[in-house]
Design a protein around this motif. Structure first.
Motif, PDB file in Angstrom:
ATOM      1  N   ILE A 109       2.104  -4.057 -12.495  1.00 45.77           N
ATOM      2  CA  ILE A 109       3.441  -4.477 -12.407  1.00 45.77           C
ATOM      3  C   ILE A 109       3.714  -4.847 -10.756  1.00 45.77           C
ATOM      4  O   ILE A 109       4.050  -6.047 -10.595  1.00 45.77           O
ATOM      5  N   LEU A 110       3.171  -4.126  -9.917  1.00 46.96           N
ATOM      6  CA  LEU A 110       3.246  -4.391  -8.377  1.00 46.96           C
ATOM      7  C   LEU A 110       2.781  -5.557  -8.009  1.00 46.96           C
ATOM      8  O   LEU A 110       2.946  -6.573  -7.225  1.00 46.96           O
ATOM      9  N   ASN A 164       0.797  -1.225   0.016  1.00 53.03           N
ATOM     10  CA  ASN A 164      -0.074   0.044  -0.088  1.00 53.03           C
ATOM     11  C   ASN A 164       0.894   1.135   0.074  1.00 53.03           C
ATOM     12  O   ASN A 164       0.576   2.195  -0.705  1.00 53.03           O
ATOM     13  N   LYS A 165       2.110   1.330   0.856  1.00 50.40           N
ATOM     14  CA  LYS A 165       2.783   2.336   0.743  1.00 50.40           C
ATOM     15  C   LYS A 165       3.538   2.519  -0.720  1.00 50.40           C
ATOM     16  O   LYS A 165       3.573   3.612  -0.974  1.00 50.40           O
ATOM     17  N   ILE A 166       3.823   1.413  -1.344  1.00 50.57           N
ATOM     18  CA  ILE A 166       4.343   1.665  -2.706  1.00 50.57           C
ATOM     19  C   ILE A 166       3.522   2.310  -3.534  1.00 50.57           C
ATOM     20  O   ILE A 166       3.996   3.404  -4.615  1.00 50.57           O
ATOM     21  N   ARG A 167       2.346   1.758  -3.564  1.00 50.67           N
ATOM     22  CA  ARG A 167       1.281   2.647  -4.360  1.00 50.67           C
ATOM     23  C   ARG A 167       0.968   3.808  -4.130  1.00 50.67           C
ATOM     24  O   ARG A 167       0.696   4.540  -4.980  1.00 50.67           O
ATOM     25  N   GLU A 168       0.883   4.202  -2.864  1.00 55.69           N
ATOM     26  CA  GLU A 168       0.774   5.581  -2.210  1.00 55.69           C
ATOM     27  C   GLU A 168       1.800   6.585  -2.883  1.00 55.69           C
ATOM     28  O   GLU A 168       1.338   7.644  -3.057  1.00 55.69           O
ATOM     29  N   VAL A 169       2.909   6.182  -2.448  1.00 57.56           N
ATOM     30  CA  VAL A 169       4.050   7.349  -2.440  1.00 57.56           C
ATOM     31  C   VAL A 169       4.862   7.204  -3.676  1.00 57.56           C
ATOM     32  O   VAL A 169       5.823   8.090  -4.036  1.00 57.56           O
ATOM     33  N   THR A 170       4.822   6.132  -4.685  1.00 53.94           N
ATOM     34  CA  THR A 170       5.762   5.934  -5.891  1.00 53.94           C
ATOM     35  C   THR A 170       4.977   6.098  -7.080  1.00 53.94           C
ATOM     36  O   THR A 170       3.809   6.103  -7.244  1.00 53.94           O
ATOM     37  N   GLU A 171       5.652   6.227  -8.125  1.00 51.12           N
ATOM     38  CA  GLU A 171       4.991   6.097  -9.545  1.00 51.12           C
ATOM     39  C   GLU A 171       4.914   4.712 -10.077  1.00 51.12           C
ATOM     40  O   GLU A 171       4.655   4.681 -11.337  1.00 51.12           O
TER      41      GLU A 171
END
Length: 289
Positions: free
Chosen positions: A250-251, A238-245
């Protein structure tokens, strides 16, 4: 900038993972030349996919000697007389997902820094067991470094060690200190030298602290950092989805394809750390007594 990338592929199957193809597609425009080094046989269909994104030089080799032997073979293929002509030589492997953010600003920033001769994503501070070093999963070396005798002698002396600890002790941890001793300076995206690491078995933030990696905007994240924290997997996703592009599809594909390490691994590491702390306390008390 006239850059060259030596990229190692580790997948044991004859296929390329979706996140690897995405990664290469995103970073290909940054380089004048990309050498793709595969430690496994590639299916012709995937070779064609590499060509479609502009990667035509592919080395298929036996999986021996770990990263450093593969990069050595890549340098031998190119030849130092040609490597010396590039503004930078970047070494990378496919053990990470990303880029989480565009890599171009990172290259621009470090290449324009006066006191930076080579740079990477994270460093590992000196401990009882390891020297301070730039972690090898991504490092970019300036032309001045590549031209140096210390750099060329190091890479032409690489042996095919069969034990990864030998590679770490003899190569990964030594190259940084050899270059520093020769007067070269390094920088990293996330400098961990002054970070608190008491709650870690080793001060490897790229592995133990994935949320710190995101906090410091390190543009790649080790797949093992996801695998190693099964209890935090959903929170990290969820954090990767929230703060990155990084693309959600792919995730999701990465999460569905990896095998998480047993929860017992985290508990074992915690026990090991507590045991070290207890032993240290005993030694201190013993000296006072």
């Amino acid at each position: 900038m006239n850059r060259i990338l030596l990229y190692i592929h580790y997948n044991k199957s004859d296929e390329l993972s979706g996140h690897v193809l995405y990664q290469l597609e995103q970073i290909r425009p940054l380089f004048s030349r990309v050498i793709f080094i595969s430690n496994s046989h590639l299916d012709q269909n995937h070779i064609e996919k590499l060509k479609m994104i502009g990667i035509f030089e592919i080395i298929q080799r036996e999986n021996i000697g770990f990263d450093f032997a593969a990069w050595r073979d890549g340098m031998t293929y190119v030849g130092f007389d040609h490597l010396e002509k590039y503004d930078s030589v970047t070494l990378m492997n496919d053990t990470c997902i990303g880029p989480l953010w565009s890599l171009e600003p990172y290259f621009r920033s470090f290449e324009s820094a006066i006191d930076c001769d080579f740079w990477g994503m994270t460093n590992f501070k000196k401990t009882k067991y390891f020297r301070e070093h730039v972690q090898s999963y991504f490092v970019s070396y300036s032309q001045a470094v590549v031209l140096s005798k210390v750099f060329q002698k190091f890479w032409t002396s690489i042996k095919n060690f069969e034990n990864v600890r030998q590679v770490i002790d003899n190569y990964e941890t030594k190259l940084t200190s050899k270059l520093k001793k020769s007067g070269f300076n390094y920088k990293v995206v996330f400098n961990t030298l002054n970070e608190q690491s008491e709650g870690m078995v080793h001060p490897d933030f790229s592995y133990y602290k994935p949320f710190k990696i995101l906090e410091h905007r390190v543009p790649v994240l080790k797949v093992k950092a996801i695998q190693a924290h099964p209890l935090q997997a959903d929170q990290l996703k969820n954090k990767i989805r929230e703060v990155t592009e990084f693309p959600i599809d792919i995730l999701n594909s990465v999460y569905s394809s990896i095998e998480f390490f047993p929860v017992e691994n985290e508990q074992t590491e915690t026990y090991t750390l507590l045991k070290k702390v207890r032993n240290k306390i005993k030694r201190v008390i013993g000296r006072k007594g």
